[in-house]
Structures are given as C-alpha cells and as structure tokens.
Design a protein around this motif. Structure first.
Motif, PDB file in Angstrom:
ATOM      1  N   ASP A 166      -0.258  26.624 -27.509  1.00  0.00           N
ATOM      2  CA  ASP A 166       1.664  25.759 -27.921  1.00  0.00           C
ATOM      3  C   ASP A 166       1.196  24.854 -27.099  1.00  0.00           C
ATOM      4  OD1 ASP A 166       2.494  27.573 -29.557  1.00  0.00           O
ATOM      5  OD2 ASP A 166       3.543  28.887 -28.317  1.00  0.00           O
ATOM      6  N   ASN A 184       1.981  20.715 -28.989  1.00  0.00           N
ATOM      7  CA  ASN A 184       3.119  20.487 -28.632  1.00  0.00           C
ATOM      8  C   ASN A 184       2.318  18.730 -27.956  1.00  0.00           C
ATOM      9  OD1 ASN A 184       4.832  22.109 -29.542  1.00  0.00           O
ATOM     10  ND2 ASN A 184       5.378  23.128 -27.004  1.00  0.00           N
ATOM     11  N   LEU A 202       3.779  15.078 -30.117  1.00  0.00           N
ATOM     12  CA  LEU A 202       4.513  14.057 -28.545  1.00  0.00           C
ATOM     13  C   LEU A 202       3.867  13.213 -28.560  1.00  0.00           C
ATOM     14  CD1 LEU A 202       5.810  16.530 -26.408  1.00  0.00           C
ATOM     15  CD2 LEU A 202       7.082  15.119 -27.566  1.00  0.00           C
ATOM     16  N   THR A 224       5.991  16.327 -19.773  1.00  0.00           N
ATOM     17  CA  THR A 224       4.746  16.343 -20.239  1.00  0.00           C
ATOM     18  C   THR A 224       3.256  16.908 -19.013  1.00  0.00           C
ATOM     19  OG1 THR A 224       4.879  13.786 -20.179  1.00  0.00           O
ATOM     20  CG2 THR A 224       5.612  15.532 -22.375  1.00  0.00           C
ATOM     21  N   GLN A 262       3.042  19.920 -19.155  1.00  0.00           N
ATOM     22  CA  GLN A 262       2.420  21.393 -19.667  1.00  0.00           C
ATOM     23  C   GLN A 262       0.965  20.560 -19.781  1.00  0.00           C
ATOM     24  OE1 GLN A 262       3.869  23.108 -22.047  1.00  0.00           O
ATOM     25  NE2 GLN A 262       5.298  22.758 -21.073  1.00  0.00           N
TER      26      GLN A 262
END
Length: 185
Positions: free
Chosen positions: A91, A95, A99, A112, A115
């Motif tokens: 995920d 993402n 982005l 970010t 992430q």
C-alpha cells in the motif's frame, strides 16, 4: 464470475493466481481507473461479481475464492500478520507511486518520507521470513511475490540488499500460475 482489474496491479495478480490454482471459472475484465471509479465504491481494483456476491477488496476476494474451492486462507494469526505486513509495504509503495506520478516531491513531506522508511523497514523484516524457493506457496508467499515483482517492474523498490527475497523471487518466477499472470512486457 467476473474479476475486474488491471494486468499490472499486484492486488489483481494475486487474485488471478488463486483463480488459476483453484480452477475457478472466471471472466477477467480489464478495467482502468476511470471505470473502477464508476463501478466500485472503493474506486479501485480488483472487484469481483459472482451472482449476488460483489466484493471490492482483494483480501475478501481471496478469502471467497479459497473458501469456494474448499481451501484454507491464512490459516494462522502469524500468517495473517505476515500478510498484513506485505500489504502495508505494498500500500505504501503504491501510494508513493501514484503521488510521484501526480508530481508530488516525495522528499518534501514528512508523510511521504515516513512511507519510504516504512517500505524499507518492511522489506528488511520480510527478508527475515523463512521463504520457500519452490512450490507449494501459501497466500503470504503469493502476496509477497506479487508485491516484489510489481515493485521491481515499476522501479519502486530495490531488493539488492535482501538476498532471501531475491532467492524467493527467483524461485517463484518458475511457478506456472505466477508466470501466467505476469504483466505484459
């Protein structure tokens, strides 16, 4: 039964592998983002229709397909936890992919950057799992293989420092349902 999705989605690929493994008759309908935004309340793929059954998440689809074939799905809490770890990394990677494709500078935001760190720490942890180099594979292994192959295909991850993941992926790349569901070149 109809499965809607894209050939490149790792979530869809896992469902397609299970369809091959279980010999479930199913029509695959290639669907883009615009169509899935209209056809599914989650506005993503995969989604599945089977008579009155309408499922909008790959996890529910996988459980449904395994149970329909009389098979177990994520037989233990440990398997579920490992599956969730792969999903978290997948995920986060997806993402960041979307982005960045939309022009977001991934280094400009704490979210970010976190992430990215989540992906790296997850890969390091997944590298520690006892992974088979040949079949049989369970749904944790299939999910991980779909993620790794997609991440490399999209140039979103690097597993050069993860020897166990490399060996695992090299082995599953010979598993016929995995070969048969590879994204088109």
């Amino acid at each position: 039964m109809k499965l809607y999705g894209s050939y490149t989605s790792p979530f869809v690929r896992h469902c397609r592998i299970v369809l091959l493994e279980t010999n479930c008759a199913c029509e695959f309908i290639e669907t883009d983002q615009a169509s899935s935004a209209v056809q599914s309340p989650t506005k993503r793929v995969p989604f599945l229709e089977d008579g009155d059954v309408f499922l909008t998440d790959s996890i529910a689809i996988l459980k449904y397909l395994r149970e329909k074939a009389g098979q177990n799905y994520l037989a233990s809490t440990n398997e579920l936890n490992q599956f969730c770890m792969v999903n978290t990394a997948m995920d986060a990677t997806a993402n960041l992919f979307f982005l960045e494709r939309d022009g977001v500078d991934l280094q400009a935001y704490e979210y970010t950057r976190r992430q990215t760190a989540r992906i790296e720490s997850s890969l390091a942890e997944l590298n520690q799992l006892p992974l088979p180099e040949t079949a049989p594979y369970n749904d944790v292994h299939l999910r991980l293989a779909c993620y790794l192959a997609w991440g490399l295909f999209r140039k979103r991850i690097n597993i050069d420092a993860h020897e166990n993941l490399q060996k695992f992926l090299a082995g599953i790349n010979h598993y016929q349902p995995f070969v048969d569901t590879a994204p088109p070149a």
